[in-house]
Design an enzyme around this catalytic site. Structure first.
Site, short mmCIF file in Angstrom:
data_model
loop_
_atom_site.label_atom_id
_atom_site.label_comp_id
_atom_site.label_asym_id
_atom_site.label_seq_id
_atom_site.Cartn_x
_atom_site.Cartn_y
_atom_site.Cartn_z
N HIS A 1 0.87 -1.18 0.00
CA HIS A 1 0.00 0.00 0.00
C HIS A 1 0.91 1.23 0.00
O HIS A 1 1.95 1.22 0.66
CB HIS A 1 -0.84 0.07 1.29
N CYS B 25 -2.28 3.23 8.94
CA CYS B 25 -3.32 2.30 8.49
C CYS B 25 -4.50 2.27 9.45
O CYS B 25 -5.62 1.98 9.05
CB CYS B 25 -2.79 0.88 8.41
N ASP C 92 48.08 -0.12 -31.80
CA ASP C 92 49.49 0.12 -32.12
C ASP C 92 49.59 0.24 -33.63
O ASP C 92 48.89 -0.45 -34.36
CB ASP C 92 50.34 -1.08 -31.68
N1 ARG Z 1 -4.10 -6.80 6.59
C1 ARG Z 1 -4.46 -5.57 5.95
C2 ARG Z 1 -4.41 -5.76 4.44
O1 ARG Z 1 -3.56 -6.50 3.98
C3 ARG Z 1 -3.57 -4.46 6.37
C4 ARG Z 1 -3.98 -3.14 5.82
C5 ARG Z 1 -3.04 -2.07 6.13
N2 ARG Z 1 -3.54 -0.83 5.73
C6 ARG Z 1 -2.87 0.13 5.12
N3 ARG Z 1 -3.47 1.24 4.89
N4 ARG Z 1 -1.67 -0.06 4.70
O2 ARG Z 1 -5.21 -5.23 3.74
#
Ligand code: ARG
Length: 703
Positions: A168, A264, A603
């Site tokens: 992400h 997250c 050469d």
């Molecule tokens: N287990 C979740 C997934 O894989 C984690 C999400 C994490 N969220 C984020 N915004 N990076 O979707």
């Protein structure tokens, strides 16, 4: 609470690692402690409450990842683009988040089905609100970006993620107040890195180390001057302090097991709109028709891989399968790219694959006039080794003098339109040059399984041969050489001096004497070493029979040069009886033309060596014309030069002890090139033995 900033969070009542949809979850199923998760989450909640307003969305049983509210959707002003989760494991969260947005007065936009987009996990507003950074590559589809631009009326900058640990955008990228950016550059492809560097000045970019990145340091919540994160190294904290940010660390290790951390676990639901800014999206899409032996030649896989590897994404709109083995298949593929530039590079790669056709209305090639001799217009199409055609006024015109790294020059003559590959330095005022990538196609050999097997003596498919294959290749090459010689064809040899050092000189000389070679290309050194051996029995002062250095032997080399210079040319020295054997002797005696191209380290040079490289290149090209086969013997420089001048369809055999050279040449993607990693002296001696065995090429039996 010190600001009007609001965050949406979701308590971890039902949080757990129940499945694996990212690399962090692997090996962590049911390994997180509920108690500790609650404790860590409460701490984060507490910190947030001190600095902002916090809203809560009720958790739902059976949807353990709902704690990660960043993935609920993307908010700007009172508008939301709801997430469309890629994995079914999370799709059930969508209605609950939707409900919350609706209850709180947001206008919710929903993307078409099957167009994944994972909300603020993959889309981050510049903290000044100037644009939206949007990720793609793992969870979010590039084609969702134009929707974001349209619905949120903002410029979208697409970034491609390439490291699956950072699946992400918010795991490796965090815009901060005052235009700063915290990020982990290796998580992005080079095009994206360039885009980031263009938008964020060097002083504002804070690149973090891998150690910080895997602690989710980029997964941070920035509220004015504070930055909340799981963990940061001392240097990172110091760097952030230098530019006015204070890091608040709060352990979120239980959530790391699911691949998430501070950012997250939150969704910022107040993002001010800048009214003066408007949509702008550089994502481009095009529909292509692919046709050919898509399945059994693997063409479809190669095409789709190539689109993704070059930073694009695709959607197969239609596929019609050729049912009979000999019938071809057709696919309609929609390709999207983050910019015009990336689209052009994808298209030119697709053109190289052959079988690509643009829709009717955009078929004619574009061209621009040459306004300065020897300089092509910007954006000229770079030619390849494959037979090419360009479409002009609705007609496909064949391109002549096919070679790679040239431009396609077009001249309109009374007799019609002529298209030819030209080196940049040769384009002339009055010609036009093909630009862009429209209306260009290459004709590739059909590589259906049928065909491949049909040609009993088909050349080995491109590949580097290991020891065990050397003999087999030698058999094939011998057979081809005999066939070409007896059929009045043309074989060109490019060779380096190693041929002489490794004792291959006499074999090469014999090949020439027996009519297997129609032209010889090399440099100054091969000729000198060969003549030194003929005149003095040494090569660079080493006795070729005993393999030991002769006292004062290195002077042989210079004496030879001096002698030939006295006679004026190799041919005159042969005539005078000074040279009585060897490669150059056989060339002269058998009327085999040669070209020796000079270089800075020469050469002498010998009087025959062409020190004007432009002339040498032209002469090489002339001698290569009409070649059926090229034998490249241990010369990286000359072999690569020759490879660039040679169109696909010419059989190329590259022999070198250095696998890198062989790989480079057999990687042309042309089925007729074969590489052999071996000692060139040995190769030539095996080749001659094999030729001796062949009485007639057509009775030869090869296993
Ligand atoms: N287990 C979740 C997934 O894989 C984690 C999400 C994490 N969220 C984020 N915004 N990076 O979707």
């Amino acid at each position: 609470m010190t600001s009007q900033i609001r965050f949406l969070i979701c308590p971890p009542h039902y949080y757990d690692v129940d499945y694996v949809i990212n690399p962090w979850m692997e090996g962590n199923i049911h390994k997180s402690s509920q108690e500790r998760a609650v404790e860590q989450w409460d701490k984060l909640h507490h910190i947030l409450k001190e600095h902002a307003i916090v809203d809560i969305v009720p958790p739902q049983k059976g949807w353990p990842d709902m704690v990660f509210t960043a993935n609920a959707g993307l908010v700007l002003g009172k508008t939301v683009v709801l997430s469309r989760f890629l994995h079914k494991e999370r799709q059930g969260e969508e209605p609950y988040f939707n409900q919350w947005f609706e209850d709180n007065g947001y206008t919710v936009h929903e993307l078409p089905k099957d167009l994944p987009f994972e909300g603020a996990g993959d889309a981050l507003l510049d903290r000044e609100g100037r644009w939206l950074w949007a990720g793609y590559g793992f969870r979010t589809e590039l084609d969702s970006h134009p929707y974001l631009a349209k619905w949120l009326d903002i410029e979208v900058l697409s970034l491609r993620l390439i490291d699956e640990r950072f699946y992400h955008l918010d795991t490796c990228f965090c815009p901060l107040a005052n235009g700063y950016l915290l990020y982990y550059p290796p998580a992005f492809d080079s095009y994206s890195n360039r885009l980031i560097e263009m938008r964020v000045s060097q002083e504002k970019r804070i690149a973090i180390t891998e150690a910080d990145a895997v602690n989710f340091a980029c997964n941070a919540v920035n509220i004015e001057s504070i930055v909340v994160m799981n963990k940061a190294s001392e240097p990172l904290k110091a760097r952030l302090a230098e530019v006015g940010f204070r890091v608040i660390e709060t352990p979120l290790t239980e959530f790391l097991k699911a691949g998430g951390a501070a950012k997250c676990l939150t969704l910022r639901v107040t993002e001010p709109v800048r009214e003066e800014l408007h949509a702008n999206v550089s994502v481009e899409s095009r529909v292509f028709n692919l046709e050919g032996h898509l399945l059994d030649s693997g063409l479809i896989n190669r095409a789709l891989d190539l689109i993704v590897d070059n930073g694009g994404s695709f959607q197969v709109l239609n596929f019609s399968l050729g049912e009979q083995r000999q019938s071809t298949s057709a696919a309609k593929v929609k390709v999207s790219a983050p910019s015009h530039e990336v689209m052009e590079s994808i298209i030119s790669h697709l053109i190289d694959l052959g079988a690509v056709d643009l829709p009717q209305d955009e078929r004619d090639a574009k061209s621009e006039p040459v306004i300065q001799a020897g300089v092509a217009p910007d954006d000229f199409y770079v030619s390849t080794i494959y037979p090419t055609e360009v479409r002009i006024n609705g007609e496909w015109v064949k391109v002549h003098n096919q070679r790679m790294d040239g431009a396609i020059a077009i001249t309109r003559t009374p007799k019609g339109i002529v298209a030819q590959c030209k080196l940049l330095r040769d384009v002339e005022v009055g010609e036009e040059v093909v630009v862009d990538v429209l209306g260009i196609r290459t004709i590739r050999k059909t590589e259906s399984r049928e065909k491949r097997n049909a040609e009993e003596f088909s050349f080995m498919s491109a590949g580097v041969s290991s020891e065990r294959r050397v003999e087999l290749v030698v058999e094939q090459v011998a057979w081809e050489l005999r066939k070409i010689r007896d059929g009045g064809g043309k074989v060109v040899v490019t060779t380096g001096p190693v041929v002489i050092h490794t004792g291959g000189g006499e074999h090469l000389a014999q090949l020439i004497r027996e009519g297997y070679v129609q032209a010889l290309l090399g440099g100054n050194a091969i000729a000198i070493h060969d003549i030194e051996q003929a005149m003095m029995g040494t090569s660079l002062g080493v006795d070729m029979k005993r393999g030991v250095a002769v006292r004062g032997g290195h002077r042989h080399h210079l004496k030879v040069i001096n002698t030939i210079r006295r006679y004026g040319s190799i041919a005159k020295a042969v005539e005078a009886g000074i040279i009585q054997s060897g490669v150059m002797y056989e060339c002269v005696s058998n009327g085999v033309p040669f070209c020796l191209a000079g270089s800075i380290r020469d050469d002498g040079p010998l009087p025959d060596t062409e020190m004007n490289l432009i002339k040498a290149q032209t002469e090489y090209a002339r001698l290569l014309k009409g070649a059926d086969m090229i034998l490249m013997l241990s010369s990286m420089l000359h072999s690569i030069g020759v490879g660039n001048m040679t169109p696909a369809g010419v059989k190329m055999v590259c022999v070198d002890i250095n696998p890198a050279v062989v790989t480079k040449l057999s990687d042309r993607g042309s089925i007729e090139s074969v590489g052999v990693v071996t000692d060139v002296g040995l190769f030539l001696s095996l080749l001659l033995q094999q030729l001796q065995k062949l009485t007639s090429p057509y009775t030869a039996k090869v296993s």
